[in-house]
Design a protein around this motif. Structure first.
Motif, PDB file in Angstrom:
ATOM      1  N   ALA A   1       0.824  -1.208   0.000  1.00  0.00           N
ATOM      2  CA  ALA A   1       0.000   0.000   0.000  1.00  0.00           C
ATOM      3  C   ALA A   1       0.859   1.258   0.000  1.00  0.00           C
ATOM      4  CB  ALA A   1      -0.931  -0.006   1.210  1.00  0.00           C
ATOM      5  N   GLU A   2       1.915   1.258   0.798  1.00  0.00           N
ATOM      6  CA  GLU A   2       2.778   2.443   0.875  1.00  0.00           C
ATOM      7  C   GLU A   2       3.585   2.628  -0.408  1.00  0.00           C
ATOM      8  OE1 GLU A   2       2.612   4.749   2.981  1.00  0.00           O
ATOM      9  OE2 GLU A   2       1.370   3.779   4.492  1.00  0.00           O
ATOM     10  N   PHE A   3       4.079   1.545  -0.977  1.00  0.00           N
ATOM     11  CA  PHE A   3       4.789   1.653  -2.251  1.00  0.00           C
ATOM     12  C   PHE A   3       3.854   2.184  -3.338  1.00  0.00           C
ATOM     13  CE2 PHE A   3       8.021  -1.579  -0.718  1.00  0.00           C
ATOM     14  CZ  PHE A   3       9.105  -0.721  -0.815  1.00  0.00           C
ATOM     15  N   ASP A   4       2.604   1.711  -3.348  1.00  0.00           N
ATOM     16  CA  ASP A   4       1.637   2.188  -4.344  1.00  0.00           C
ATOM     17  C   ASP A   4       1.397   3.687  -4.190  1.00  0.00           C
ATOM     18  OD1 ASP A   4       1.371  -0.305  -5.447  1.00  0.00           O
ATOM     19  OD2 ASP A   4      -0.508  -0.795  -4.414  1.00  0.00           O
ATOM     20  N   ARG A   5       1.285   4.145  -2.948  1.00  0.00           N
ATOM     21  CA  ARG A   5       1.087   5.583  -2.714  1.00  0.00           C
ATOM     22  C   ARG A   5       2.289   6.378  -3.203  1.00  0.00           C
ATOM     23  NH1 ARG A   5      -0.987   3.641   2.498  1.00  0.00           N
ATOM     24  NH2 ARG A   5      -3.268   3.860   2.509  1.00  0.00           N
ATOM     25  N   ALA A   6       3.480   5.860  -2.919  1.00  0.00           N
ATOM     26  CA  ALA A   6       4.699   6.551  -3.342  1.00  0.00           C
ATOM     27  C   ALA A   6       4.766   6.656  -4.864  1.00  0.00           C
ATOM     28  CB  ALA A   6       5.920   5.824  -2.802  1.00  0.00           C
ATOM     29  N   LEU A   7       4.426   5.578  -5.555  1.00  0.00           N
ATOM     30  CA  LEU A   7       4.483   5.575  -7.015  1.00  0.00           C
ATOM     31  C   LEU A   7       3.433   6.489  -7.624  1.00  0.00           C
ATOM     32  CD1 LEU A   7       5.173   1.788  -7.635  1.00  0.00           C
ATOM     33  CD2 LEU A   7       6.693   3.684  -8.226  1.00  0.00           C
ATOM     34  N   LYS A   8       2.282   6.609  -6.984  1.00  0.00           N
ATOM     35  CA  LYS A   8       1.251   7.525  -7.479  1.00  0.00           C
ATOM     36  C   LYS A   8       1.702   8.972  -7.322  1.00  0.00           C
ATOM     37  CE  LYS A   8      -2.742   4.496  -6.779  1.00  0.00           C
ATOM     38  NZ  LYS A   8      -3.976   4.246  -5.994  1.00  0.00           N
ATOM     39  N   LEU A   9       2.415   9.246  -6.240  1.00  0.00           N
ATOM     40  CA  LEU A   9       2.912  10.599  -5.992  1.00  0.00           C
ATOM     41  C   LEU A   9       4.090  10.959  -6.890  1.00  0.00           C
ATOM     42  CD1 LEU A   9       2.731  10.536  -2.088  1.00  0.00           C
ATOM     43  CD2 LEU A   9       1.406  12.057  -3.578  1.00  0.00           C
ATOM     44  N   ALA A  10       4.916   9.966  -7.218  1.00  0.00           N
ATOM     45  CA  ALA A  10       6.117  10.232  -8.027  1.00  0.00           C
ATOM     46  C   ALA A  10       6.378   9.042  -8.945  1.00  0.00           C
ATOM     47  CB  ALA A  10       7.316  10.490  -7.121  1.00  0.00           C
ATOM     48  N   PRO A  11       5.572   8.896  -9.992  1.00  0.00           N
ATOM     49  CA  PRO A  11       5.633   7.687 -10.835  1.00  0.00           C
ATOM     50  C   PRO A  11       6.906   7.522 -11.651  1.00  0.00           C
ATOM     51  CG  PRO A  11       4.152   9.319 -11.781  1.00  0.00           C
ATOM     52  CD  PRO A  11       4.514   9.814 -10.422  1.00  0.00           C
ATOM     53  N   THR A  12       7.700   8.591 -11.809  1.00  0.00           N
ATOM     54  CA  THR A  12       8.926   8.489 -12.608  1.00  0.00           C
ATOM     55  C   THR A  12      10.180   8.653 -11.762  1.00  0.00           C
ATOM     56  OG1 THR A  12       8.910  10.857 -13.136  1.00  0.00           O
ATOM     57  CG2 THR A  12       7.738   9.377 -14.643  1.00  0.00           C
ATOM     58  N   ASN A  13      10.029   8.666 -10.447  1.00  0.00           N
ATOM     59  CA  ASN A  13      11.169   8.853  -9.555  1.00  0.00           C
ATOM     60  C   ASN A  13      12.039   7.601  -9.539  1.00  0.00           C
ATOM     61  OD1 ASN A  13      12.590   8.598  -6.844  1.00  0.00           O
ATOM     62  ND2 ASN A  13      11.841  10.694  -6.708  1.00  0.00           N
ATOM     63  N   GLY A  14      13.296   7.736  -9.929  1.00  0.00           N
ATOM     64  CA  GLY A  14      14.172   6.582 -10.062  1.00  0.00           C
ATOM     65  C   GLY A  14      14.419   5.848  -8.768  1.00  0.00           C
ATOM     66  N   ALA A  15      14.607   6.591  -7.674  1.00  0.00           N
ATOM     67  CA  ALA A  15      14.872   5.954  -6.386  1.00  0.00           C
ATOM     68  C   ALA A  15      13.686   5.141  -5.917  1.00  0.00           C
ATOM     69  CB  ALA A  15      15.244   7.011  -5.350  1.00  0.00           C
ATOM     70  N   ILE A  16      12.488   5.679  -6.120  1.00  0.00           N
ATOM     71  CA  ILE A  16      11.277   4.977  -5.692  1.00  0.00           C
ATOM     72  C   ILE A  16      11.030   3.750  -6.565  1.00  0.00           C
ATOM     73  CG2 ILE A  16       8.757   5.184  -5.558  1.00  0.00           C
ATOM     74  CD1 ILE A  16       9.268   8.102  -4.626  1.00  0.00           C
ATOM     75  N   LEU A  17      11.231   3.901  -7.860  1.00  0.00           N
ATOM     76  CA  LEU A  17      11.069   2.757  -8.762  1.00  0.00           C
ATOM     77  C   LEU A  17      12.061   1.649  -8.415  1.00  0.00           C
ATOM     78  CD1 LEU A  17      10.571   4.751 -12.060  1.00  0.00           C
ATOM     79  CD2 LEU A  17       8.943   3.065 -11.165  1.00  0.00           C
ATOM     80  N   ASN A  18      13.293   2.032  -8.091  1.00  0.00           N
ATOM     81  CA  ASN A  18      14.306   1.049  -7.723  1.00  0.00           C
ATOM     82  C   ASN A  18      13.918   0.306  -6.455  1.00  0.00           C
ATOM     83  OD1 ASN A  18      16.967  -0.265  -7.509  1.00  0.00           O
ATOM     84  ND2 ASN A  18      17.330   1.215  -5.881  1.00  0.00           N
ATOM     85  N   ALA A  19      13.436   1.055  -5.444  1.00  0.00           N
ATOM     86  CA  ALA A  19      13.043   0.428  -4.179  1.00  0.00           C
ATOM     87  C   ALA A  19      11.876  -0.532  -4.373  1.00  0.00           C
ATOM     88  CB  ALA A  19      12.670   1.507  -3.161  1.00  0.00           C
ATOM     89  N   HIS A  20      10.892  -0.104  -5.153  1.00  0.00           N
ATOM     90  CA  HIS A  20       9.729  -0.970  -5.380  1.00  0.00           C
ATOM     91  C   HIS A  20      10.103  -2.187  -6.201  1.00  0.00           C
ATOM     92  CE1 HIS A  20       5.786  -2.082  -7.348  1.00  0.00           C
ATOM     93  NE2 HIS A  20       5.474  -2.093  -6.066  1.00  0.00           N
ATOM     94  N   ALA A  21      10.921  -1.978  -7.225  1.00  0.00           N
ATOM     95  CA  ALA A  21      11.344  -3.099  -8.069  1.00  0.00           C
ATOM     96  C   ALA A  21      12.114  -4.134  -7.259  1.00  0.00           C
ATOM     97  CB  ALA A  21      12.192  -2.593  -9.229  1.00  0.00           C
ATOM     98  N   SER A  22      12.964  -3.673  -6.362  1.00  0.00           N
ATOM     99  CA  SER A  22      13.735  -4.596  -5.523  1.00  0.00           C
ATOM    100  C   SER A  22      12.806  -5.429  -4.652  1.00  0.00           C
ATOM    101  CB  SER A  22      14.716  -3.812  -4.645  1.00  0.00           C
ATOM    102  OG  SER A  22      15.643  -3.109  -5.435  1.00  0.00           O
TER     103      SER A  22
END
Length: 206
Positions: free
Chosen positions: A47-68
């Motif tokens: 749920a928290e990762f989904d919220r983060a991605l909605k707020l910043a869908p192209t942010n590299g650091a967030i995408l990396n964390a979620h992908a991991s």
């Protein structure tokens, strides 16, 4: 900082304070997700990762964390897509992390050629990274590229020895048919790390 030290209670305390201060911060949301993931709370982490991605869908650091994280859950194809998107973010200052994590994900799912490619790209950015040099040597050994494996494990061992490196070096020399070299690495392993207990592929023969 507390998360890096494994002090999850402290990390959660400060993350919740940050969240109360700025609930629309994607960075804070992803941090809360990472803490939840470390605590084994998959539902909250998602749920928290989904919220983060909605707020910043192209942010590299967030995408990396979620992908991991989703790679650990076995969603390797989606993870690879997100690692790729992370690398497309021009403001992402740590592309090495995404490349290294993408390599680990590919290696964990048996995609050795992809792993090799990611690790090579990572080493271009950080040629002295110990963890990636070790993983590169391991990948090359699995691919049967013994000379390349020898070169990478030597680079890793030249920096600072550890038990895992010496154990892998011995297995690489076994594969090369160099019994004397393998024996030297095992002798060093016994002397330098007498309490080492091999696991995984090195369990039967360190």
């Amino acid at each position: 900082g507390y998360l890096g030290l494994g002090q999850l209670d402290k990390a959660s305390e400060w993350a919740n304070k940050a969240l109360a201060s700025d609930p629309k911060s994607a960075d804070v949301r992803v941090l809360v997700g990472m803490i939840a993931a470390r605590n084994g709370d998959t539902k909250k982490a998602g749920a928290e990762f989904d919220r983060a991605l909605k707020l910043a869908p192209t942010n590299g650091a967030i995408l990396n964390a979620h992908a991991s994280w989703i790679c650990e859950l076995g969603q390797t194809e989606q993870a690879e897509q997100e690692f790729s998107l992370a690398l497309q973010d021009p403001n992402y200052t740590r592309p090495f992390q995404a490349l290294a994590n993408a390599g680990k994900c590919a290696l964990g799912s048996g995609q050795l050629i992809r792993a090799e490619g990611y690790f090579r790209r990572a080493l271009v950015l950080s040629p002295e990274d110990r963890a990636v040099l070790y993983l590169m040597a391991d990948t090359e050994l699995r691919l049967g590229k013994i000379m390349e494996a020898q070169a990478f494990i030597q680079r890793r061992d030249d920096m600072e020895s550890d038990a895992q490196t010496l154990a892998l070096a011995a297995r690489i020399e076994d594969a090369a048919g160099n019994a004397l070299a393998a024996a030297r690495y095992r002798k060093r392993l016994q002397i330098e790390f007498p309490n080492y207990v091999p696991t995984g592929e090195g369990a039967k023969q360190p």
